[in-house]
Design a protein around this motif. Structure first.
Motif, mmCIF file in Angstrom:
data_model
loop_
_atom_site.group_PDB
_atom_site.id
_atom_site.type_symbol
_atom_site.label_atom_id
_atom_site.label_comp_id
_atom_site.label_asym_id
_atom_site.label_seq_id
_atom_site.Cartn_x
_atom_site.Cartn_y
_atom_site.Cartn_z
ATOM 1 N N UNK A 131 38.750 28.099 33.033
ATOM 2 C CA UNK A 131 38.666 28.922 34.226
ATOM 3 C C UNK A 131 39.798 28.649 35.205
ATOM 4 N N UNK A 132 39.599 29.087 36.458
ATOM 5 C CA UNK A 132 40.625 29.007 37.486
ATOM 6 C C UNK A 132 41.085 27.570 37.722
ATOM 7 N N UNK B 293 46.396 32.750 40.947
ATOM 8 C CA UNK B 293 45.623 33.234 42.097
ATOM 9 C C UNK B 293 44.860 34.506 41.743
ATOM 10 N N UNK B 294 45.520 35.420 41.052
ATOM 11 C CA UNK B 294 44.839 36.660 40.668
ATOM 12 C C UNK B 294 43.653 36.385 39.754
ATOM 13 N N UNK B 295 43.832 35.495 38.783
ATOM 14 C CA UNK B 295 42.724 35.157 37.891
ATOM 15 C C UNK B 295 41.578 34.513 38.664
ATOM 16 N N UNK B 296 41.922 33.662 39.628
ATOM 17 C CA UNK B 296 40.882 33.035 40.440
ATOM 18 C C UNK B 296 40.116 34.052 41.264
ATOM 19 N N UNK C 72 30.966 28.411 42.916
ATOM 20 C CA UNK C 72 31.622 27.176 42.480
ATOM 21 C C UNK C 72 31.642 27.056 40.964
ATOM 22 N N UNK C 73 30.541 27.405 40.323
ATOM 23 C CA UNK C 73 30.513 27.344 38.858
ATOM 24 C C UNK C 73 31.321 28.468 38.233
ATOM 25 N N UNK C 74 31.545 29.554 38.992
ATOM 26 C CA UNK C 74 32.306 30.678 38.457
ATOM 27 C C UNK C 74 33.790 30.410 38.331
ATOM 28 N N UNK C 75 34.302 29.375 39.008
ATOM 29 C CA UNK C 75 35.727 29.041 38.899
ATOM 30 C C UNK C 75 35.966 27.691 38.248
ATOM 31 N N UNK C 76 34.931 26.873 38.155
ATOM 32 C CA UNK C 76 35.101 25.514 37.623
ATOM 33 C C UNK C 76 34.393 25.390 36.289
ATOM 34 N N UNK C 77 35.004 25.922 35.259
ATOM 35 C CA UNK C 77 34.513 25.768 33.893
ATOM 36 C C UNK C 77 35.721 25.691 32.969
ATOM 37 N N UNK C 78 35.488 25.267 31.748
ATOM 38 C CA UNK C 78 36.581 25.075 30.803
ATOM 39 C C UNK C 78 37.336 26.385 30.584
#
Length: 271
Positions: free
Chosen positions: A225-226, A152-155, A217-223
């Motif tokens: 990532x969160x 959660x913190x990383x997200x 959306x792209x800031x959390x959904x990448x290889x």
């Protein structure tokens, strides 16, 4: 009467045989004569080889994005580009405000308008004002796995890096700079829930975020990532873009006990 001094006969020099050119060529090969151009070229080639070796070693040590999908890399580049564009826009806005404050005719009105804008901005950042706007809704389902504070913190950090302006979890807790998150153990080392600023939140965790929907959306959904971190421990994440997100929970401000304004800079100008 013959001269008693014997005549000196010059030594006979044997003609160079076929072995002499070979020896000369061998000496030139073992002891070459370097011209200035050849020496410069050798130095440049040596430097190029050293740079290539360093680059190869650097690539071997940094494999964070090795194997990443092309779409993930493109999304990450777009996110960085949008963040840089926002920074440039903010610089332009601050420059215009500075120019207005320097003007003698409009300095008073510009200062008042700036103070009101700053009051709203700080209220949003401090979580003391309700807000609405476009953004994303992220639903995190632990599925009985170990999704907790680390993920959660990383997200939340990735959302801030992507330009999140306001964050709320489970319609109950406003996330600000001072927000603290801890795990609640469910036995056997399993994370049962999380506690955010002293409020226990049960899964699934619904994170409402206001900001640019595509960038968030792209800031959390990448290889790596969160989304990847949650899935690696057995959880699931759903990211939904929305044109209207409402955040109504407020953060209770705390009375400061230790931090006080700098007496040498009473207006907080930072100069």
């Amino acid at each position: 009467m013959p001269d008693p001094t014997p005549a000196t006969t010059p030594p006979t020099v044997a003609p160079a045989g076929p072995e002499e050119p070979r020896r000369r060529a061998l000496r030139e090969l073992l002891h070459p004569r370097w011209s200035r151009g050849q020496a410069v070229a050798a130095i440049l080639l040596a430097g190029l080889g050293f740079a290539a070796a360093v680059q190869v070693r650097s690539n071997d040590q940094d494999q964070n994005f090795t194997g990443a999908r092309q779409s993930d890399l493109i999304a990450l580049i777009n996110s960085l580009s949008l963040a840089a564009e926002r920074a440039r826009d903010e610089i332009d806005q601050l420059t215009r405000t500075r120019d207005q404050l320097r003007g003698s005719t409009s300095s008073d009105s510009a200062a008042l308008r700036l103070a009101r804008e700053q009051e709203r901005t700080w209220g949003i950042l401090a979580g003391t004002l309700a807000v609405r706007g476009p953004g994303v809704r992220i639903t995190v389902d632990p599925r009985g796995a170990g999704v907790g504070t680390d993920q959660i913190l990383n997200g939340l950090q990735e959302l801030r890096d992507a330009g999140a302006e306001s964050i709320e979890i489970n319609d109950r807790v406003r996330v600000v700079a001072q927000t603290a998150i801890t795990d609640t153990s469910g036995g056997g080392g399993r994370v049962a829930a999380i506690r955010v600023d002293g409020v226990t939140l049960q899964p699934p965790y619904v994170i409402d975020v206001i900001g640019d929907p595509d960038t968030l959306s792209s800031g959390v959904d990448f290889q790596g990532g969160f989304v990847t971190e949650v899935e690696d421990v057995g959880g699931a994440v759903r990211v939904e873009r929305a044109q209207r997100i409402e955040i109504t929970s407020l953060h209770a401000t705390q009375r400061l006990r230790y931090a006080t304004p700098d007496p040498q800079d009473p207006e907080g100008s930072g100069e």
